[in-house]
Design a protein around this motif. Structure first.
Motif, mmCIF file in Angstrom:
data_model
loop_
_atom_site.group_PDB
_atom_site.id
_atom_site.type_symbol
_atom_site.label_atom_id
_atom_site.label_comp_id
_atom_site.label_asym_id
_atom_site.label_seq_id
_atom_site.Cartn_x
_atom_site.Cartn_y
_atom_site.Cartn_z
ATOM 1 N N HIS A 147 -11.928 -74.550 60.208
ATOM 2 C CA HIS A 147 -10.992 -75.648 59.964
ATOM 3 C C HIS A 147 -11.172 -76.236 58.560
ATOM 4 O O HIS A 147 -10.190 -76.608 57.909
ATOM 5 N N THR A 148 -12.399 -76.306 58.100
ATOM 6 C CA THR A 148 -12.643 -76.827 56.759
ATOM 7 C C THR A 148 -12.092 -75.882 55.707
ATOM 8 O O THR A 148 -11.520 -76.317 54.700
ATOM 9 N N HIS A 149 -12.227 -74.588 55.944
ATOM 10 C CA HIS A 149 -11.674 -73.606 55.011
ATOM 11 C C HIS A 149 -10.156 -73.708 54.969
ATOM 12 O O HIS A 149 -9.546 -73.671 53.891
ATOM 13 N N VAL A 150 -9.531 -73.864 56.127
ATOM 14 C CA VAL A 150 -8.079 -74.038 56.189
ATOM 15 C C VAL A 150 -7.669 -75.298 55.420
ATOM 16 O O VAL A 150 -6.712 -75.278 54.633
ATOM 17 N N ALA A 151 -8.380 -76.401 55.641
ATOM 18 C CA ALA A 151 -8.073 -77.648 54.934
ATOM 19 C C ALA A 151 -8.225 -77.451 53.425
ATOM 20 O O ALA A 151 -7.405 -77.937 52.636
ATOM 21 N N HIS A 152 -9.258 -76.723 53.011
ATOM 22 C CA HIS A 152 -9.502 -76.432 51.595
ATOM 23 C C HIS A 152 -8.310 -75.714 50.970
ATOM 24 O O HIS A 152 -7.873 -76.063 49.872
ATOM 25 N N VAL A 153 -7.785 -74.741 51.659
ATOM 26 C CA VAL A 153 -6.684 -73.941 51.120
ATOM 27 C C VAL A 153 -5.354 -74.690 51.217
ATOM 28 O O VAL A 153 -4.515 -74.601 50.313
ATOM 29 N N ASN A 154 -5.139 -75.448 52.283
ATOM 30 C CA ASN A 154 -3.839 -76.075 52.529
ATOM 31 C C ASN A 154 -3.699 -77.490 51.987
ATOM 32 O O ASN A 154 -2.639 -78.087 52.123
ATOM 33 N N THR A 155 -4.741 -78.050 51.402
ATOM 34 C CA THR A 155 -4.635 -79.414 50.900
ATOM 35 C C THR A 155 -3.599 -79.487 49.775
ATOM 36 O O THR A 155 -3.449 -78.549 48.988
ATOM 37 N N VAL A 156 -2.861 -80.576 49.740
ATOM 38 C CA VAL A 156 -1.854 -80.818 48.701
ATOM 39 C C VAL A 156 -1.921 -82.290 48.312
ATOM 40 O O VAL A 156 -2.515 -83.100 49.004
ATOM 41 N N GLY A 157 -1.290 -82.608 47.228
ATOM 42 C CA GLY A 157 -1.186 -84.004 46.833
ATOM 43 C C GLY A 157 -1.793 -84.275 45.475
ATOM 44 O O GLY A 157 -2.311 -83.384 44.794
ATOM 45 N N ARG A 158 -1.718 -85.533 45.115
ATOM 46 C CA ARG A 158 -2.150 -85.989 43.796
ATOM 47 C C ARG A 158 -3.625 -85.720 43.529
ATOM 48 O O ARG A 158 -4.032 -85.492 42.392
ATOM 49 N N ASN A 159 -4.454 -85.728 44.574
ATOM 50 C CA ASN A 159 -5.889 -85.502 44.428
ATOM 51 C C ASN A 159 -6.289 -84.077 44.812
ATOM 52 O O ASN A 159 -7.419 -83.842 45.228
ATOM 53 N N PHE A 160 -5.358 -83.157 44.648
ATOM 54 C CA PHE A 160 -5.588 -81.777 45.065
ATOM 55 C C PHE A 160 -6.903 -81.215 44.525
ATOM 56 O O PHE A 160 -7.702 -80.664 45.279
ATOM 57 N N VAL A 161 -7.124 -81.337 43.235
ATOM 58 C CA VAL A 161 -8.283 -80.681 42.621
ATOM 59 C C VAL A 161 -9.581 -81.214 43.222
ATOM 60 O O VAL A 161 -10.442 -80.435 43.655
ATOM 61 N N SER A 162 -9.746 -82.532 43.279
ATOM 62 C CA SER A 162 -11.000 -83.084 43.800
ATOM 63 C C SER A 162 -11.148 -82.825 45.295
ATOM 64 O O SER A 162 -12.247 -82.510 45.769
ATOM 65 N N ASP A 163 -10.060 -82.941 46.068
ATOM 66 C CA ASP A 163 -10.128 -82.656 47.506
ATOM 67 C C ASP A 163 -10.445 -81.188 47.752
ATOM 68 O O ASP A 163 -11.267 -80.847 48.608
ATOM 69 N N HIS A 164 -9.795 -80.321 47.001
ATOM 70 C CA HIS A 164 -10.003 -78.873 47.117
ATOM 71 C C HIS A 164 -11.464 -78.530 46.818
ATOM 72 O O HIS A 164 -12.090 -77.749 47.564
ATOM 73 N N GLU A 165 -12.025 -79.119 45.773
ATOM 74 C CA GLU A 165 -13.422 -78.842 45.411
ATOM 75 C C GLU A 165 -14.391 -79.364 46.469
ATOM 76 O O GLU A 165 -15.353 -78.683 46.828
ATOM 77 N N LEU A 166 -14.168 -80.584 46.971
ATOM 78 C CA LEU A 166 -15.053 -81.146 47.991
ATOM 79 C C LEU A 166 -15.010 -80.309 49.262
ATOM 80 O O LEU A 166 -16.052 -79.956 49.825
ATOM 81 N N LEU A 167 -13.819 -79.959 49.705
ATOM 82 C CA LEU A 167 -13.692 -79.129 50.907
ATOM 83 C C LEU A 167 -14.308 -77.754 50.687
ATOM 84 O O LEU A 167 -14.911 -77.184 51.602
ATOM 85 N N GLY A 168 -14.207 -77.226 49.473
ATOM 86 C CA GLY A 168 -14.836 -75.949 49.156
ATOM 87 C C GLY A 168 -16.351 -76.031 49.259
ATOM 88 O O GLY A 168 -16.998 -75.130 49.807
#
Length: 143
Positions: free
Chosen positions: A20-41
């Motif tokens: 689920h965390t990997h899915v969230a990492h790939v599917n995250t969108v929005g203004r904070n994409f980069v930081s959210d994507h990195e944290l989830l990664g």
């Protein structure tokens, strides 16, 4: 529950949380994409690494890791619901999973201590610290 049984539970819950965390990492969108994507990664990579560590601990107890994804999903206490929504919803979903996984490690620590499996108790305590830090990071982003 025995140490071996709790290891199996942690394995299945970790596996579903990883996915689920990997899915969230790939599917995250929005203004904070980069930081959210990195944290989830960061989180999913840690959880992914624990799949092998947990499986090896299970083997040291003379048991086998689950052999089908169906068994993993069926035995996990985490909901296998669709990972949809904006970034905050995905981050919140991951945080809930991590909090549950933390509780699983608490149980593993307790039973391992009772059964004098110190190496497993130490592993559980280390994972509890790591998960607590991830939850803190997610809560900081969500506030």
């Amino acid at each position: 529950m025995t140490t071996q049984e709790q290891l199996q539970q942690v394995f299945t819950d970790n596996f579903v949380t990883y996915y689920h965390t990997h899915v969230a990492h790939v599917n995250t969108v929005g203004r904070n994409f980069v930081s959210d994507h990195e944290l989830l990664g960061e989180i999913y990579l840690h959880l992914q690494g624990q799949i092998d560590s947990l499986a090896e601990l299970i083997r040291t107890m003379g048991e086998f890791m689950p052999t089908t994804l169906g068994d993993v999903i069926m035995n996990s206490h985490n909901d296998d619901k669709p990972m949809e929504g904006r970034s905050d919803e995905l981050l919140d979903f991951v945080r809930d999973h991590l909090e549950h996984l933390f509780d699983c490690y608490v149980s593993l620590d307790e039973v391992a201590e009772e059964e004098e499996e110190e190496h497993i108790a130490n592993y559980a305590q280390e994972q509890m610290l790591i998960l607590k830090k991830f939850v803190w990071k997610l809560e900081s982003v969500l506030d």
